[in-house]
Design a protein around this motif. Structure first.
Motif, PDB file in Angstrom:
ATOM      1  N   GLU A 163       8.976   7.466  -9.122  1.00 30.39           N
ATOM      2  CA  GLU A 163       9.776   6.266  -9.554  1.00 30.39           C
ATOM      3  C   GLU A 163      10.460   5.579  -8.370  1.00 30.39           C
ATOM      4  O   GLU A 163      10.413   4.295  -8.351  1.00 30.39           O
ATOM      5  N   ALA A 164      10.939   6.504  -7.481  1.00 29.02           N
ATOM      6  CA  ALA A 164      11.471   6.023  -6.244  1.00 29.02           C
ATOM      7  C   ALA A 164      10.453   5.018  -5.269  1.00 29.02           C
ATOM      8  O   ALA A 164      10.890   3.968  -4.827  1.00 29.02           O
ATOM      9  N   VAL A 165       9.563   5.559  -5.279  1.00 27.61           N
ATOM     10  CA  VAL A 165       8.172   4.790  -4.512  1.00 27.61           C
ATOM     11  C   VAL A 165       7.831   3.771  -5.209  1.00 27.61           C
ATOM     12  O   VAL A 165       7.709   2.581  -4.729  1.00 27.61           O
ATOM     13  N   MET A 166       7.749   3.700  -6.524  1.00 29.93           N
ATOM     14  CA  MET A 166       7.116   2.524  -7.207  1.00 29.93           C
ATOM     15  C   MET A 166       8.212   1.293  -7.217  1.00 29.93           C
ATOM     16  O   MET A 166       8.060   0.283  -7.249  1.00 29.93           O
ATOM     17  N   GLU A 167       9.584   1.848  -7.471  1.00 33.64           N
ATOM     18  CA  GLU A 167      10.798   0.777  -7.400  1.00 33.64           C
ATOM     19  C   GLU A 167      10.703   0.082  -6.143  1.00 33.64           C
ATOM     20  O   GLU A 167      10.638  -1.139  -6.041  1.00 33.64           O
ATOM     21  N   MET A 168      10.565   1.048  -5.079  1.00 30.77           N
ATOM     22  CA  MET A 168      10.486   0.038  -3.475  1.00 30.77           C
ATOM     23  C   MET A 168       9.358  -0.648  -3.379  1.00 30.77           C
ATOM     24  O   MET A 168       9.309  -1.838  -3.157  1.00 30.77           O
ATOM     25  N   ALA A 169       8.144  -0.061  -3.858  1.00 29.42           N
ATOM     26  CA  ALA A 169       6.690  -0.910  -3.640  1.00 29.42           C
ATOM     27  C   ALA A 169       6.880  -2.148  -4.689  1.00 29.42           C
ATOM     28  O   ALA A 169       6.667  -3.418  -4.090  1.00 29.42           O
ATOM     29  N   GLY A 170       7.518  -1.952  -5.733  1.00 32.14           N
ATOM     30  CA  GLY A 170       7.561  -3.166  -6.777  1.00 32.14           C
ATOM     31  C   GLY A 170       8.654  -4.227  -6.121  1.00 32.14           C
ATOM     32  O   GLY A 170       8.228  -5.560  -6.103  1.00 32.14           O
ATOM     33  N   LYS A 171       9.568  -3.955  -5.539  1.00 30.87           N
ATOM     34  CA  LYS A 171      10.819  -4.890  -4.998  1.00 30.87           C
ATOM     35  C   LYS A 171       9.958  -5.784  -3.833  1.00 30.87           C
ATOM     36  O   LYS A 171      10.090  -6.817  -3.751  1.00 30.87           O
TER      37      LYS A 171
ATOM     38  N   ILE B 260       0.677  -1.282  -0.072  1.00 33.00           N
ATOM     39  CA  ILE B 260       0.101  -0.044  -0.020  1.00 33.00           C
ATOM     40  C   ILE B 260       0.985   1.093  -0.089  1.00 33.00           C
ATOM     41  O   ILE B 260       1.937   1.235   0.969  1.00 33.00           O
ATOM     42  N   VAL B 261       0.484   2.307  -0.799  1.00 37.61           N
ATOM     43  CA  VAL B 261       1.063   3.487  -0.808  1.00 37.61           C
ATOM     44  C   VAL B 261       0.231   4.398  -0.499  1.00 37.61           C
ATOM     45  O   VAL B 261      -0.997   4.549  -0.980  1.00 37.61           O
ATOM     46  N   ILE B 262       0.553   5.483   0.500  1.00 35.25           N
ATOM     47  CA  ILE B 262      -0.390   6.274   0.876  1.00 35.25           C
ATOM     48  C   ILE B 262       0.056   7.969   0.329  1.00 35.25           C
ATOM     49  O   ILE B 262       1.491   8.367   0.597  1.00 35.25           O
ATOM     50  N   ALA B 263      -0.467   8.519  -0.481  1.00 36.65           N
ATOM     51  CA  ALA B 263      -0.091   9.768  -1.083  1.00 36.65           C
ATOM     52  C   ALA B 263      -0.914  10.975  -0.749  1.00 36.65           C
ATOM     53  O   ALA B 263      -2.246  10.674  -0.001  1.00 36.65           O
ATOM     54  N   GLY B 264      -0.872  12.170  -1.077  1.00 40.30           N
ATOM     55  CA  GLY B 264      -1.675  13.242  -0.926  1.00 40.30           C
ATOM     56  C   GLY B 264      -1.591  13.931  -2.217  1.00 40.30           C
ATOM     57  O   GLY B 264      -0.940  14.167  -2.832  1.00 40.30           O
ATOM     58  N   ALA B 265      -2.983  14.538  -2.635  1.00 39.94           N
ATOM     59  CA  ALA B 265      -3.074  15.425  -3.537  1.00 39.94           C
ATOM     60  C   ALA B 265      -2.821  16.638  -3.211  1.00 39.94           C
ATOM     61  O   ALA B 265      -2.528  17.333  -2.339  1.00 39.94           O
TER      62      ALA B 265
END
Length: 270
Positions: free
Chosen positions: A199-207, A61-66
């Motif tokens: 990109e950094a978040v997705m790379e970590m989440a993907g791993k 799960i990734v939590i982000a803000g608009a």
């Protein structure tokens, strides 16, 4: 994926969700209020976290803000309007505390994607997530002391992530901390250029998503449980029991055999 509109229309949901490759991207969507945690937003986030707990399609799960910032904490207009309504304030604080604990005890790893500011309960949200990656221009603070309202509940998450003196510095001064200091203090994992944040978040989440979800679940639970043990021996005893249980799991057998065979494991998530 995470780029939400600067302003939300009245008909838009205050919480957005987009799933891709086992990663659920949750966006706080109150940009005009810096995604402050109103009672309805807390309820929506709690609802979504509960829904994802038993969803096998969600691995991370990734939590982000608009908008311009991650989260500015509680909605002070809502708080001020109910300041003399003790039952409401008690319920608000309790609901927020429960939501933060849900993140810590959630079976899925949770990553905070931080841009702009993360203050008060927003800083608490960052500290409650298992991992956090921020843009290098992000700033963090627990500024309640500046308005006569000490950040009592953010203090709980903060003091479990950074050293005591750094936590007290943030709580007693209320001053903003930059991303480099947030890394140094242990509040976030790393700071990256704004253009590289997704990109950094997705790379970590993907791993993480590529691992056995069963192993992630028992490992995350054991990590937090051993921290709460009263002494070192108790922590080792707890970790040893969990490791023996993990060793008997199907994915442990598959992972070890795949390592011996020099191939990629095929997880069954059990």
């Amino acid at each position: 994926m995470s780029a939400a509109a600067e302003a939300a229309t009245p008909n838009e949901d205050i919480l957005l969700r987009e799933d891709r490759d086992g990663i659920a991207w949750i966006t706080l969507n109150r940009p005009n209020a810096f995604n402050s945690l109103s009672r309805p937003l807390i309820a929506r986030l709690q609802e979504e976290l509960d829904r994802m707990a038993d969803d096998p399609s969600v691995r991370v799960i990734v939590i982000a803000g608009a908008g311009r910032g991650f989260c500015a904490g509680h909605d002070l207009r809502e708080v001020r309007g109910n300041q003399n309504n003790e039952p409401f304030i008690k319920e608000l604080v309790g609901a927020c505390s429960n939501m933060m604990q849900t993140i810590v005890h959630h079976p899925k790893p949770v990553i905070a994607r931080v841009h702009g500011i993360a203050t008060a309960a927003g800083c608490q949200l960052v500290a409650s997530c298992d991992l956090a990656i921020a843009e290098d221009g992000a700033r963090f603070a627990t500024p309640g002391v500046n308005i006569g309202l000490f950040c009592h509940t953010p203090m709980v998450a903060l003091s479990r992530n950074v050293s005591r003196k750094h936590a007290m510095e943030m709580l007693l001064t209320g001053e903003m901390m930059d991303a480099d200091d947030a890394v140094r203090f242990g509040l976030i994992n790393r700071a990256v250029p704004a253009g590289k944040l997704d990109e950094a978040v997705m790379e970590m989440a993907g791993k993480i998503a590529s691992k056995s979800s069963y192993t992630l679940k028992v490992g995350k639970r054991a990590f937090y449980d051993q921290l709460e043990q009263p002494d070192l021996k108790s922590a080792y005893d707890h970790a040893s029991i969990t490791m023996v249980e993990n060793m008997a799991a199907r994915d442990a057998a598959e992972g070890i055999q795949a390592f011996i065979d020099k191939r990629q494991p095929k997880w069954e998530d059990r």
